[in-house]
Design a protein around this motif. Structure first.
Motif, mmCIF file in Angstrom:
data_model
loop_
_atom_site.group_PDB
_atom_site.id
_atom_site.type_symbol
_atom_site.label_atom_id
_atom_site.label_comp_id
_atom_site.label_asym_id
_atom_site.label_seq_id
_atom_site.Cartn_x
_atom_site.Cartn_y
_atom_site.Cartn_z
ATOM 1 N N PRO A 151 -4.816 -6.556 -4.546
ATOM 2 C CA PRO A 151 -5.423 -7.345 -5.638
ATOM 3 C C PRO A 151 -6.541 -8.258 -5.158
ATOM 4 O O PRO A 151 -7.450 -8.567 -5.927
ATOM 5 C CB PRO A 151 -4.235 -8.153 -6.173
ATOM 6 N N LYS A 152 -6.506 -8.691 -3.881
ATOM 7 C CA LYS A 152 -7.601 -9.528 -3.386
ATOM 8 C C LYS A 152 -8.909 -8.755 -3.358
ATOM 9 O O LYS A 152 -9.969 -9.288 -3.725
ATOM 10 C CB LYS A 152 -7.270 -10.039 -1.981
ATOM 11 N N ILE A 153 -8.865 -7.472 -2.903
ATOM 12 C CA ILE A 153 -10.091 -6.661 -2.867
ATOM 13 C C ILE A 153 -10.613 -6.427 -4.278
ATOM 14 O O ILE A 153 -11.819 -6.513 -4.548
ATOM 15 C CB ILE A 153 -9.815 -5.333 -2.141
ATOM 16 N N ILE A 154 -9.690 -6.133 -5.194
ATOM 17 C CA ILE A 154 -10.108 -5.917 -6.588
ATOM 18 C C ILE A 154 -10.729 -7.190 -7.167
ATOM 19 O O ILE A 154 -11.770 -7.152 -7.837
ATOM 20 C CB ILE A 154 -8.904 -5.455 -7.419
ATOM 21 N N LEU A 155 -10.105 -8.325 -6.890
ATOM 22 C CA LEU A 155 -10.648 -9.587 -7.388
ATOM 23 C C LEU A 155 -12.010 -9.881 -6.778
ATOM 24 O O LEU A 155 -12.884 -10.459 -7.442
ATOM 25 C CB LEU A 155 -9.672 -10.725 -7.077
ATOM 26 N N LEU A 156 -12.195 -9.489 -5.513
ATOM 27 C CA LEU A 156 -13.486 -9.708 -4.873
ATOM 28 C C LEU A 156 -14.587 -8.918 -5.576
ATOM 29 O O LEU A 156 -15.665 -9.455 -5.879
ATOM 30 C CB LEU A 156 -13.395 -9.304 -3.394
ATOM 31 N N PHE A 157 -14.318 -7.644 -5.853
ATOM 32 C CA PHE A 157 -15.314 -6.828 -6.564
ATOM 33 C C PHE A 157 -15.589 -7.403 -7.950
ATOM 34 O O PHE A 157 -16.745 -7.468 -8.401
ATOM 35 C CB PHE A 157 -14.819 -5.382 -6.670
ATOM 36 N N LEU A 158 -14.524 -7.775 -8.633
ATOM 37 C CA LEU A 158 -14.708 -8.339 -9.974
ATOM 38 C C LEU A 158 -15.523 -9.622 -9.929
ATOM 39 O O LEU A 158 -16.376 -9.877 -10.790
ATOM 40 C CB LEU A 158 -13.344 -8.603 -10.620
ATOM 41 N N SER A 159 -15.256 -10.442 -8.912
ATOM 42 C CA SER A 159 -15.978 -11.711 -8.819
ATOM 43 C C SER A 159 -17.456 -11.488 -8.541
ATOM 44 O O SER A 159 -18.315 -12.170 -9.123
ATOM 45 C CB SER A 159 -15.360 -12.576 -7.711
ATOM 46 N N ARG B 97 -8.488 1.957 -1.317
ATOM 47 C CA ARG B 97 -7.697 2.999 -0.647
ATOM 48 C C ARG B 97 -8.231 3.274 0.760
ATOM 49 O O ARG B 97 -7.457 3.457 1.709
ATOM 50 C CB ARG B 97 -7.721 4.278 -1.479
ATOM 51 N N SER B 98 -9.545 3.288 0.931
ATOM 52 C CA SER B 98 -10.109 3.584 2.251
ATOM 53 C C SER B 98 -9.962 2.407 3.210
ATOM 54 O O SER B 98 -9.887 2.601 4.427
ATOM 55 C CB SER B 98 -11.589 3.953 2.111
ATOM 56 N N LEU B 99 -9.905 1.201 2.671
ATOM 57 C CA LEU B 99 -9.838 0.031 3.540
ATOM 58 C C LEU B 99 -8.417 -0.384 3.890
ATOM 59 O O LEU B 99 -8.147 -0.853 5.001
ATOM 60 C CB LEU B 99 -10.554 -1.157 2.861
ATOM 61 N N THR B 100 -7.504 -0.221 2.959
ATOM 62 C CA THR B 100 -6.168 -0.802 3.146
ATOM 63 C C THR B 100 -5.148 0.158 3.741
ATOM 64 O O THR B 100 -4.076 -0.293 4.170
ATOM 65 C CB THR B 100 -5.634 -1.309 1.792
ATOM 66 N N LYS B 101 -5.441 1.469 3.774
ATOM 67 C CA LYS B 101 -4.443 2.405 4.306
ATOM 68 C C LYS B 101 -4.065 2.094 5.754
ATOM 69 O O LYS B 101 -2.872 1.987 6.089
ATOM 70 C CB LYS B 101 -4.973 3.840 4.180
#
Length: 577
Positions: free
Chosen positions: A5-13, A313-317
């Motif tokens: 969720p942090k990565i998603i929030l970063l993109f959204l921000s 997916r590519s970063l967190t795996k």
């Protein structure tokens, strides 16, 4: 919060914050412009209405003076100025008054009536006798009391129902004045000009405001003159709001609805006009822009979320794989290793983790061997440790031998030494009753008296009420030892050592005083500043002071007084708790 969720929030921000700011700024600018236009239009229109109403009221103020310039009217008022001798008005008086009042009200459709009330209570009106009462008791209405209190000044009377008009149900607002004799200034009666509320309604016919808007006109005292729309002004008064303190263009909430007040006040006029504009009406035209902005934000958010999921997916795996291996390491399984899947920073992290696991395994083996050796050493030390009971039994045996051979002084010293050792070795308690500490000190003194051969004498004067006081263990014996060793130089300086106790309302005090050689003031100051750097008595005193602070807080203190050649006094202050 996990990494996904942090990565998603970063993109959204990154995308949505600038978009949100742009949308909010555009929406705020458009709404502010619309609000300014509505506000200025309302100010212009209501300002003109307010000016017209005040101008008309000023005209009625001047009209209320006209009876004093007509000799016939003035004569009628003087004839009826005696409140105790009233009689029914004569026909010629009615005719003269009606003619005069009709002249004043001619071609003024906005007037509900002009009335003169004499001091004896007779009422004359332009409406004619069938429509009004003939007499009016003094002080029967609030408006009469207000006119009397005005003392000749023309007053604006708030909206009320005229009780003197027969069959009238409508309300009016009025201009009233106390008529005074121009010669002697004595009261002759009062004039009251009633104005129809339809007069104000006619001025507002061409005013184009929101249907939900509220228009209120009030006098200088805050009393309502006219009100249309939702009754907001009475609600504000009921809540205790000061209408005079309302700030223009500062939103107020009434019954869950936000209103924007527009206030027009002529400093020389009697009437203030307040318009309450509902904010939802003002910003209604900006709703389409807000809906478009929200829709655009939702669409962009959906695209950004999809991109964020792909990047996540590519970063967190590799990171989640590392987390799983670390979780196994937390359970003690250090043999697991990570697979190096790339040459980037995450691949370097995998290499570092594998190297760390190898070192941990080596360290565990070393620590395990060290702990085994330490345990062996402890067991050997315990096996060679002398049992304290052996010491007590040995001293007791020596004591019995001394008694058998009638060496009673030796017996006393051995018994005292046994008590000293037993008291010192017992480390289970930090606090002891004062009586136990004194018993320990007495055992110590017994041994020292034999050693010093009477060169130093001892005395203890502690009241019985203090002997149950709980004090930190081993704080008095070091003070006695310091007095013997440093104050009296092991008996080379003869004298007396005394222990004294007393109490006040807040503290208990224990004083150890000697008549020895004393100390210089510089030595005392150095002991207070750096007790840990001293030796002998300085270290003992510093240790006691530190223990008092740690165990009893800042209220407990160790106080030192000394004079070279005259002895030293050390006082222990303990809180009475």
């Amino acid at each position: 919060m996990s990494l996904r969720p942090k990565i998603i929030l970063l993109f959204l921000s990154i995308v949505l914050v600038p978009l949100n700011l742009l949308g909010m700024i555009t929406y705020a600018y458009f709404s502010k412009t619309l609000e300014d236009q509505t506000y200025h239009y309302t100010v212009q229109v209501i300002g003109q209405v307010n000016q017209n109403v005040n101008a008309y009221i000023d005209e009625m103020h001047r009209l209320s003076l006209l009876p004093l310039y007509d000799r016939d009217i003035l004569a009628i008022l003087k004839n009826r100025s005696d409140v105790h001798h009233s009689y029914y008005p004569q026909t010629e008086e009615f005719e003269r008054m009606s003619s005069f009042l009709s002249t004043l009200s001619y071609n003024r459709q906005e007037l509900s009536g002009i009335h003169i009330i004499t001091r004896d209570g007779s009422l004359f009106s332009d409406l004619g006798s069938p429509r009004t009462v003939h007499r009016l008791a003094e002080g029967t209405s609030d408006w009469q009391e207000a006119i009397e209190a005005g003392n000749g000044a023309s007053l604006l009377l708030p909206t009320h129902s005229p009780s003197y008009v027969l069959g009238a149900e409508k309300s009016v607002f009025s201009v009233g004045r106390l008529l005074r004799d121009p010669d002697g200034f004595r009261p002759l009666g009062m004039i009251k000009v009633d104005i129809e509320l339809s007069f104000i309604e006619s001025l507002l016919e061409d005013v184009d405001l929101s249907e939900d808007a509220s228009i209120t006109m009030i006098d200088r005292n805050g009393e309502p003159i006219y009100e249309t729309g939702k009754a907001i002004y009475p609600l504000l008064k009921a809540k205790g709001e000061d209408v005079w303190q309302l700030a223009e263009r500062e939103s107020i909430a009434v019954d869950g609805v936000d209103y924007l007040p527009v206030i027009r006040n002529d400093s020389s006029g009697d009437v203030q006009t307040i318009v309450f504009l509902p904010e939802h009406h003002i910003v209604g035209a900006s709703q389409s822009l807000r809906l478009f902005t929200i829709g655009l934000m939702l669409a962009v958010s959906a695209v950004v979320i999809m991109l964020a999921l792909v990047a996540e997916r590519s970063l967190t795996k590799p990171i989640f794989e590392l987390r799983q291996v670390m979780a196994l390491a937390e359970k003690g399984e250090f043999h697991h290793r990570m697979n190096r899947s790339s040459k980037d920073e995450l691949g370097q992290l995998a290499i570092g983790f594998n190297h760390m696991m190898k070192q941990i395994n080596e360290l565990i083996a070393k620590v395990y061997q060290t702990e085994i050796r330490e345990k062996d050493a402890e067991i050997k030390a315990l096996q060679t440790q002398m049992n304290p009971h052996f010491i007590y039994n040995t001293l007791e045996h020596i004591n019995m031998m001394a008694i058998t051979k009638q060496a009673y002084e030796l017996s006393d010293m051995v018994a005292s030494l046994g008590r000293l050792i037993r008291y010192s070795i017992d480390q289970k308690t930090r606090f002891v009753p004062l009586r136990e500490e004194l018993a320990f000190v007495e055992s110590y003194i017994t041994i020292q008296q034999k050693r010093l051969e009477g060169k130093v004498t001892f005395s203890i004067a502690v009241p019985e009420v203090m002997r149950s006081l709980s004090i930190p263990k081993l704080i008095l014996q070091p003070l006695i030892e310091n007095a013997i060793e440093h104050g009296h130089q092991h008996g080379e300086w003869p004298g007396e050592i005394s222990i004294k106790g007393w109490q006040d309302d807040a503290y208990s005090y224990i004083e150890v005083r000697d008549s020895g050689q004393g100390m210089k003031q510089e030595t005392i100051e150095r002991m207070k500043e750096e007790p840990e750097r001293g030796a002998g008595n300085q270290v003992a005193l510093g240790n006691i002071s530190e223990r008092l602070l740690l165990l009893l807080g800042e209220q407990a203190r160790l106080m030192i007084e000394s004079e070279l050649g005259r002895g030293t006094k050390v006082t222990v202050r303990l809180p009475k708790t």
